[in-house]
Design an enzyme around this catalytic site. Sequence first.
Site: not given
Length: 364
Positions: A54, A57, A109, A213
Amino acid sequence: MKYLKKFICLIIISALLIPNLSWANSASSAIVMEVRTGRILYAKNIHKKLPMASTTKIMTALLAVENSNLDEKVKIPPNAVGIEGSSIYLRSGEIITLEDLLYGLMLCSGNDAAVAIANYISGSVEEFVKLMNRRAKEIGAKNTNFMNPHGLHHKNHYTTAYDLALITRKALLNDEFKKIVSTKRWIANRKGYNCFYNKNKTLRQFSGGDGVKIGYTKAAGRCLVASATRNGMQIISIVLNDYNWFEDCYNLMEESFKKYRPYKVLSKNKRVKSFTVLNGKKNKSYLAVKQDIIIPVKKEEEKKVIVVFENRKKVQAPVAKGQILGKAKVYIGDKLLATADLIATEDIRKNSFLDFIKNIFKRK
């Protein structure tokens, strides 16, 4: 006494051979980069291609803030509903602001938020992926390939720690992105699931923590892009495929803050060079740097900092205040760390024909 000397020698040799444990980590790949200059403060297998889950992103959010306004309304398409993995439980036909989608993307997320953003920005996920890869190349992330906007596993979806640091650095230089990833809690303007808590523990556990993140899939392992700011210096710490992800990132950042400090080389608007003005009301003026030049340095590097000014020695009038007339480049050894524009510090008008005649008589 003879054996004691041998024992002491063995201890010294062992100490030299054992790596610095404060830099040690269990990551397959890791990097620490300073945001303002992009200087690499630590590196481990930084060009190794790996899946990044993720943390994908980060690019999705960057493209959103670069290509739209946060207050724009987004109608959720059917293909953004019920995406596998983390979700903010979007409903088909729901109207939601891009801002709320971005907070859902980066704090929770939301894989569904990623698909909704991709559709909104580019019209389809496929077109958005093309945009992701094009932007990656523009940033310099040449060993990265995106196959989706969320990071769910695909054999051709990968990056490197170095590339991901370049992408994250570009994103953190955007004020809207920076604000989003440093937010601990967000209340979205929607019915139902609207309270978004940031899954990134760095914001709560690490002094100065302000992003970015987390990511996890079985194939990618635990991936973390963390950032922190102390004394005006922001750094990014990235670990890919690291079961000890948070602790390793924290150790890397602590060690970086110990070894490096922000060093102001030149101050904004301070005069640094003079130049000759041809055919102007004044025949001499000065250049200043457009912004502060601050670089991360070790204490022993301060005396090795070199500033090179590249500018024209003579400039034809008229000259406008703020006009770019050169560059200031900062090096440590042969390594370029920072560049800033050199600008004119004042307006200088061109001589009129009458001024030209007056100057002739003055010379006589």
